[in-house]
Write an enzyme that holds these catalytic residues in place. Sequence first.
Site, PDB file in Angstrom:
ATOM      1  CG  HIS A 242      35.824  32.522  28.668  1.00 51.14           C
ATOM      2  ND1 HIS A 242      34.690  32.995  29.292  1.00 51.14           N
ATOM      3  CD2 HIS A 242      36.863  33.181  29.224  1.00 51.14           C
ATOM      4  CE1 HIS A 242      35.035  33.903  30.187  1.00 51.14           C
ATOM      5  NE2 HIS A 242      36.347  34.047  30.179  1.00 51.14           N
ATOM      6  CE  LYS A 282      37.254  38.796  37.618  1.00 49.51           C
ATOM      7  NZ  LYS A 282      37.839  39.817  36.724  1.00 49.51           N
TER       8      LYS A 282
HETATM    9  C1  CAP Z   1      39.921  36.864  34.379  1.00 55.49           C
HETATM   10  C2  CAP Z   1      38.957  36.937  33.205  1.00 55.49           C
HETATM   11  C3  CAP Z   1      38.157  35.674  32.994  1.00 55.49           C
HETATM   12  C4  CAP Z   1      37.470  35.144  34.210  1.00 55.49           C
HETATM   13  C5  CAP Z   1      36.171  34.414  33.870  1.00 55.49           C
HETATM   14  C6  CAP Z   1      37.984  38.100  33.374  1.00 55.49           C
HETATM   15  O1  CAP Z   1      40.607  38.085  34.449  1.00 55.49           O
HETATM   16  O2  CAP Z   1      39.654  37.171  32.006  1.00 55.49           O
HETATM   17  O3  CAP Z   1      37.224  35.964  31.971  1.00 55.49           O
HETATM   18  O4  CAP Z   1      38.344  34.233  34.797  1.00 55.49           O
HETATM   19  O5  CAP Z   1      35.626  33.881  35.044  1.00 55.49           O
HETATM   20  O6  CAP Z   1      37.703  38.718  32.341  1.00 55.49           O
HETATM   21  O7  CAP Z   1      37.538  38.310  34.502  1.00 55.49           O
HETATM   22  P1  CAP Z   1      41.309  38.466  35.851  1.00 55.49           P
HETATM   23  P2  CAP Z   1      35.515  32.278  35.221  1.00 55.49           P
HETATM   24  O8  CAP Z   1      42.400  37.461  36.088  1.00 55.49           O
HETATM   25  O9  CAP Z   1      41.847  39.872  35.648  1.00 55.49           O
HETATM   26  O10 CAP Z   1      40.253  38.403  36.892  1.00 55.49           O
HETATM   27  O11 CAP Z   1      36.910  31.787  35.050  1.00 55.49           O
HETATM   28  O12 CAP Z   1      34.942  32.109  36.595  1.00 55.49           O
HETATM   29  O13 CAP Z   1      34.598  31.798  34.155  1.00 55.49           O
HETATM   30 MG    MG Z   2      38.000  37.441  30.772  1.00 61.51          MG
END
Ligand code: CAP
Ligand code: MG
Length: 400
Positions: A242, A282
């Site tokens: 992550h 997002k």
């Molecule tokens: C997505 C998520 C992830 C993001 C991180 C959040 O949840 O669990 O951490 O994808 O961003 O906490 O936002 P949602 P990235 O599906 O509810 O948005 O993948 O760009 O690092």
């Molecule tokens: Mg997350």
Amino acid sequence: MDFSEACNALAGESSIDTWSDILTLSPEIAAKIKPHVFEADETEKMVKVAYPTQLFEIGSIPQILSALAGNIFSMKLISGLRLQDISFPGEVMQAYDGPEFGVVGVRKLLGVRDRPLCGTIVKPKVGLKSKDHAKVAYDSWMGGLDLVKDDENLTDQKFNPFEQRVTETLQLRDKAEEATGEKKMYMPNITAPTCREMIRRAEFVKEVGGEYVMIDIIPVGWSALQTLREENRSLKLALHAHRCMHSAMTRNPKQGVSMQVIAKLTRMIGLDQLHIGTAVGKMHGGEAEVSSLLRTCEGREVSEDRANHVLAQNWHGLNPLLAVASGGLQPGHVPSVMRILGKDIVMQFGGGVHAHPSGTVAGAKAVRQAIDSVMAGIDITEYAKSHEELFLALEKWGIK
Ligand code: CAP
Ligand code: MG
């Protein structure tokens, strides 16, 4: 100061020089290990520096970054600096394990041959008790998802202690596998205050029958990742990276370190899958950046791509890294994400599953239905007419 002087100062400060001409630097030393500015484009404000390998402890990402991404960001004489990419020679690349599983290995682990892998993040991010967390995971698997992960800020809080959560969730994982006949994976977050505790948590997951762990790669740091990879030679867990906190250095085009560098180092060290963005969800990161990162994750020989500031790189046989598209995704995004990133990816839906009008099981079903429609080459709106969960998802969020 003119541009070429700044470039030389940058090359010096990241290797053997300092602000004044030190008498202790003999011409012999300089001749052997002085770096060379070999491309300096004043219009583009782009500079390329070649560093002799002797300058580095080649198996240490921390030392490489202390040199190439260290003091030079702090120099007053340079108002803004961004490390776009590093191209490593074979001698350095071969000092690293690379991913244990990679794309082929993860597909084998899950028994999923060609469609994209799909997963969710248990939401709310934090706050659920262990048994409620396990239930949300169970519903997600029962709805058809392959993978369930902890959120980036869920580790070992009082309301949901790590060992209790892992034990209860894996028990329901086994139940979901039995009920669906499909392999299901849980990715507990082993991010911890010390490397010792992080490894202990990984060992615990292994002991209780887990095959995967996730780790917040930026907050834990590069030595922690190299420690985890070394331990994983025997643990053989699939490692999910992550990237939370990455935007603190990757987002500003005028200052910081690119996601390209982070993806390259993550693959060299050898985690198995990495968030690279969605282009449509997002988080920041458009189609060009996400597609370029996909090439870095999976490429064997990556050629120079000046538009995306990517240097040529021969990966010398290191396994590919499985790209993860996540962040604001819902079933209506599936066609565009698969158009941009193809099928050899993981797609993750947090809100896009647990905010489905009919709940988590339906949300998970809608994700699988959206993927099935693309794999069958059927228009998603058409497909939704005979798949109620997908229909309700598209009614709520639309096709993006
Ligand atoms: C997505 C998520 C992830 C993001 C991180 C959040 O949840 O669990 O951490 O994808 O961003 O906490 O936002 P949602 P990235 O599906 O509810 O948005 O993948 O760009 O690092
Ligand atoms: Mg997350």
